[in-house]
Design an enzyme around this catalytic site. Sequence first.
Site, PDB file in Angstrom:
ATOM      1  N   THR A  41     -14.589  -0.999  -4.097  1.00 44.61           N
ATOM      2  CA  THR A  41     -15.006  -2.222  -3.396  1.00 44.61           C
ATOM      3  C   THR A  41     -15.313  -3.312  -4.417  1.00 44.61           C
ATOM      4  OG1 THR A  41     -17.356  -1.670  -3.457  1.00 44.61           O
ATOM      5  CG2 THR A  41     -16.093  -0.780  -1.607  1.00 44.61           C
TER       6      THR A  41
ATOM      7  N   SER B 143       0.830  -1.209   0.000  1.00 45.92           N
ATOM      8  CA  SER B 143       0.000   0.000   0.000  1.00 45.92           C
ATOM      9  C   SER B 143       0.861   1.255   0.000  1.00 45.92           C
ATOM     10  CB  SER B 143      -0.905   0.032   1.230  1.00 45.92           C
ATOM     11  OG  SER B 143      -1.771  -1.071   1.244  1.00 45.92           O
TER      12      SER B 143
ATOM     13  N   GLU C 137      -9.606   1.102  -3.284  1.00 49.78           N
ATOM     14  CA  GLU C 137      -9.426   1.103  -4.744  1.00 49.78           C
ATOM     15  C   GLU C 137     -10.659   0.522  -5.435  1.00 49.78           C
ATOM     16  OE1 GLU C 137      -6.860   2.463  -6.070  1.00 49.78           O
ATOM     17  OE2 GLU C 137      -5.552   2.643  -4.325  1.00 49.78           O
TER      18      GLU C 137
HETATM   19  C1  LIG Z   1      -6.808   0.841   4.974  1.00 50.52           C
HETATM   20  C2  LIG Z   1      -7.429   1.757   3.991  1.00 50.52           C
HETATM   21  C3  LIG Z   1      -6.641   2.656   3.280  1.00 50.52           C
HETATM   22  C4  LIG Z   1      -7.216   3.534   2.379  1.00 50.52           C
HETATM   23  N1  LIG Z   1      -6.417   4.442   1.720  1.00 50.52           N
HETATM   24  C5  LIG Z   1      -7.006   5.414   0.945  1.00 50.52           C
HETATM   25  C6  LIG Z   1      -6.207   6.451   0.353  1.00 50.52           C
HETATM   26  O1  LIG Z   1      -4.973   6.470   0.480  1.00 50.52           O
HETATM   27  N2  LIG Z   1      -6.831   7.428  -0.349  1.00 50.52           N
HETATM   28  C7  LIG Z   1      -8.186   7.447  -0.521  1.00 50.52           C
HETATM   29  O2  LIG Z   1      -8.696   8.373  -1.160  1.00 50.52           O
HETATM   30  N3  LIG Z   1      -8.968   6.473   0.015  1.00 50.52           N
HETATM   31  C8  LIG Z   1      -8.415   5.457   0.756  1.00 50.52           C
HETATM   32  N4  LIG Z   1      -9.193   4.468   1.326  1.00 50.52           N
HETATM   33  C9  LIG Z   1     -10.645   4.579   1.192  1.00 50.52           C
HETATM   34  C10 LIG Z   1     -11.297   3.551   0.277  1.00 50.52           C
HETATM   35  O3  LIG Z   1     -10.992   3.819  -1.057  1.00 50.52           O
HETATM   36  C11 LIG Z   1     -12.786   3.577   0.561  1.00 50.52           C
HETATM   37  O4  LIG Z   1     -12.986   3.007   1.834  1.00 50.52           O
HETATM   38  C12 LIG Z   1     -13.604   2.830  -0.466  1.00 50.52           C
HETATM   39  O5  LIG Z   1     -13.647   3.532  -1.674  1.00 50.52           O
HETATM   40  C13 LIG Z   1     -15.053   2.563   0.006  1.00 50.52           C
HETATM   41  O6  LIG Z   1     -15.647   3.699   0.508  1.00 50.52           O
HETATM   42  P1  LIG Z   1     -16.401   3.680   1.908  1.00 50.52           P
HETATM   43  O7  LIG Z   1     -15.515   3.066   2.898  1.00 50.52           O
HETATM   44  O8  LIG Z   1     -16.874   5.035   2.167  1.00 50.52           O
HETATM   45  O9  LIG Z   1     -17.612   2.688   1.707  1.00 50.52           O
HETATM   46  P2  LIG Z   1     -19.037   3.026   1.067  1.00 50.52           P
HETATM   47  O10 LIG Z   1     -18.865   3.657  -0.252  1.00 50.52           O
HETATM   48  O11 LIG Z   1     -19.870   3.723   2.074  1.00 50.52           O
HETATM   49  O12 LIG Z   1     -19.598   1.558   0.848  1.00 50.52           O
HETATM   50  C14 LIG Z   1     -20.164   0.741   1.889  1.00 50.52           C
HETATM   51  C15 LIG Z   1     -20.723  -0.520   1.261  1.00 50.52           C
HETATM   52  O13 LIG Z   1     -21.780  -0.189   0.363  1.00 50.52           O
HETATM   53  C16 LIG Z   1     -21.528  -0.708  -0.909  1.00 50.52           C
HETATM   54  N5  LIG Z   1     -22.089   0.149  -1.933  1.00 50.52           N
HETATM   55  C17 LIG Z   1     -21.947   1.484  -2.077  1.00 50.52           C
HETATM   56  N6  LIG Z   1     -22.627   1.910  -3.170  1.00 50.52           N
HETATM   57  C18 LIG Z   1     -23.219   0.835  -3.713  1.00 50.52           C
HETATM   58  C19 LIG Z   1     -24.019   0.600  -4.866  1.00 50.52           C
HETATM   59  N7  LIG Z   1     -24.361   1.574  -5.707  1.00 50.52           N
HETATM   60  N8  LIG Z   1     -24.445  -0.659  -5.119  1.00 50.52           N
HETATM   61  C20 LIG Z   1     -24.081  -1.680  -4.316  1.00 50.52           C
HETATM   62  N9  LIG Z   1     -23.315  -1.519  -3.231  1.00 50.52           N
HETATM   63  C21 LIG Z   1     -22.885  -0.292  -2.932  1.00 50.52           C
HETATM   64  C22 LIG Z   1     -20.015  -0.779  -0.996  1.00 50.52           C
HETATM   65  O14 LIG Z   1     -19.599  -1.670  -1.986  1.00 50.52           O
HETATM   66  C23 LIG Z   1     -19.677  -1.242   0.410  1.00 50.52           C
HETATM   67  O15 LIG Z   1     -19.892  -2.627   0.507  1.00 50.52           O
HETATM   68  C24 LIG Z   1      -8.623   3.531   2.182  1.00 50.52           C
HETATM   69  C25 LIG Z   1      -9.407   2.596   2.864  1.00 50.52           C
HETATM   70  C26 LIG Z   1      -8.816   1.719   3.766  1.00 50.52           C
HETATM   71  C27 LIG Z   1      -9.682   0.741   4.487  1.00 50.52           C
END
Ligand SMILES: Cc1cc2nc3c(=O)[nH]c(=O)nc-3n(C[C@H](O)[C@H](O)[C@H](O)COP(=O)(O)OP(=O)(O)OC[C@H]3O[C@@H](n4cnc5c(N)ncnc54)[C@H](O)[C@@H]3O)c2cc1C
Lengths: 265, 393
Positions: free
Chosen positions: B374, B100, B372
């Site tokens: 889900t 990462s 990157e």
């Molecule tokens: C350890 C770690 C490091 C990270 N590093 C970075 C980084 O360096 N820079 C950065 O910008 N981000 C980073 N992230 C963030 C990561 O990219 C996001 O967590 C990810 O994009 C998901 O967003 P969220 O957590 O808000 O989940 P949400 O978008 O809230 O999703 C929650 C759930 O709902 C589902 N979902 C959402 N919309 C839909 C849909 N339309 N249909 C079906 N299912 C849906 C998702 O698939 C998921 O299962 C990091 C995350 C982690 C855990």
Amino acid sequence: MKIVVCVKYVPDATGDRGFNDDGTTDRESVDSLLSELDEYAIEQALKIVESGVEAEITYLTVGPDDAKDALRKALAMGGDNAIHVNDDDIAGTDALGTSLILAKAIERAGFDLVICGMASTDASMGVVPAMLAERLGVPQVTYLDEVTVEGTTVKGGGTVKGRREGDVATELIEAALPAVVSVTDRTGEARYPSFKGIMAAKKKNVEALDLDDLGIESDQVGLSAAWSIVDTATKRPPRAKGEVVEDEGEGGVQLAGFLAAKKFI
Amino acid sequence: MAKAPAFDPMDPLGIDDLLDPEDKAIRDTVRRFCADHVTPYVAEWFERGALPDVRELARGLGGIGVLGMTLDGYGCAGTSAVQYGLACLELEACDSGLRSLVSVQGSLAMFAIHRFGTEEQRRTWLPRLAAGEALGCYGLTEPDHGSDPASMRTHAKRDGDDWVLSGRKMWITNGSVADVAVIWAQTEDGVRGFVVPTDTAGFAAHDIKHKMSLRASITSELTLDEVRLPADAVLPDVVGMRGPLTCLGEARYGIVWGSVGAARSCFESALEYARTREQFGRPIGAFQLTQAKLADMAVEIGKAHLLALHLGRRKDAGAVRPEQISFGKLNNVREAIAIAREARTILGANGISLEYPVIRHMNNLESVLTYEGTSEMHTLVIGKALTGLDAFH
Ligand SMILES: Cc1cc2nc3c(=O)[nH]c(=O)nc-3n(C[C@H](O)[C@H](O)[C@H](O)COP(=O)(O)OP(=O)(O)OC[C@H]3O[C@@H](n4cnc5c(N)ncnc54)[C@H](O)[C@@H]3O)c2cc1C
């Protein structure tokens, strides 16, 4: 100044190595690579240049087609170019024959300093640097734990200085260039080939030579000309279970008895 | 006919033979670096939830040339995509947190500056980032906007020639240790990228605690409180979501390979354990149930590895599509998690111990499944590509 580093392509020391029926090294069943002990020689050559000595570094190997992998790895660590002596008639050549081939190739390339590892990780004889110095008619400074170079070129002259750790004394040795040195595995960790080094190595020149190019007759080398040959080889028996001494007041005596029986004390 | 080479349990399909000598040399350098500098320590870092000397680690990684390795010039090595993939595989076989760090630095921060930045921005940042002398982070995700980053709230307003940046970014890898942050924000023209030195007034980073995954990686929350930036802080060459999504494509590609590494490490542990652990008077590897697990793992790793190589070759030919990267990320991370869980069962109670890498990989892969894009998002990308119907909204 021109530095030649001799490197050898050997069966991986971590593999299950063995011999062929004719007593030569089995190069088929185990992958081969650049002898780890030669990495220290490469590292010292690169360090000499980094210390401000202006030098061209040439790697030299005697070996089969695949031995160019060893040269590529060396070139990826640094240095300028390489020479690969490869000829069907070389198979089975012993240390004496190898030193002849190396010496001819080094004379042909020109040199101020030859750097070797302390031994190869396959045959582990450690005699080639001394033989090479004799054949080239230059001083030998072997088994160095530390090496430095001062001076410029063939014409300008220079010296090589080194430290050799013996059992009873530390020797500080110095020789006028040209000379042959060998360095130990205590000279300092060898660097990893960096990605830039790996990419750059592709463009470095590797000159391919055969016995003809060096003016060596095929009956001077090879298994039939070898002065040392492997008669027989026996696999080391699997390690036996250690002996456990139960201490019932006599433990110390028993330990001493064990060591004495093995002639350790 | 030539004799087939011997069977290698760690490369059952002989995929190694598809690689060039330079590919293998790069792979070997990363492998050696990890073995010397990371693998012996990483379980402890994971347990402590800290990277004790991240700067030293970054300099080491920069020294071998892994940071921004596919980029040309500015001190970068200019390797192929396949070579980058092989590096990611080895890094993640060590720990997903290490991969990462490298992904965020190279594929996100450096790539954004290299692709979309000015000559001045490139000269200022890329050589130091490549050498590991400076660290970078990438801020896209926000507390309320993850999978749908286009609706982000962080915004940049013009004030004379300056830009003033406000908002919050969440889950930002390398956030609190970064020297430079690439921040995506809404502007009047659409989403734009900003190169933000982290010592600018109004920029703050706080580490996210209590993670049970990627513990050997720094994850932070960024707050941008009226961060004033000069006119030339904006990335000039892109407006809209294409900017952040292009960078994510690069990092996702690395994950396609990296997840194979995590899976390989789990498989390696499980195989070794199955050969040596005895129950009912026999090695557990002699039982058919265990063999079925091992065989399935090897089959999935082989397929995932070939898929990664296929996508890498397409990428090097300039022919890879984002849907194909989604295909790879979806499959390879999903399979890697399944393999980690299966490997864990083979290790029995030892499977939950940090003495073995398996549970660490298993927990790490939960993050890899989410970040990157889900797995659901990548499923929808493929679904949309297949049907022509958008199911996101
Ligand atoms: C350890 C770690 C490091 C990270 N590093 C970075 C980084 O360096 N820079 C950065 O910008 N981000 C980073 N992230 C963030 C990561 O990219 C996001 O967590 C990810 O994009 C998901 O967003 P969220 O957590 O808000 O989940 P949400 O978008 O809230 O999703 C929650 C759930 O709902 C589902 N979902 C959402 N919309 C839909 C849909 N339309 N249909 C079906 N299912 C849906 C998702 O698939 C998921 O299962 C990091 C995350 C982690 C855990």
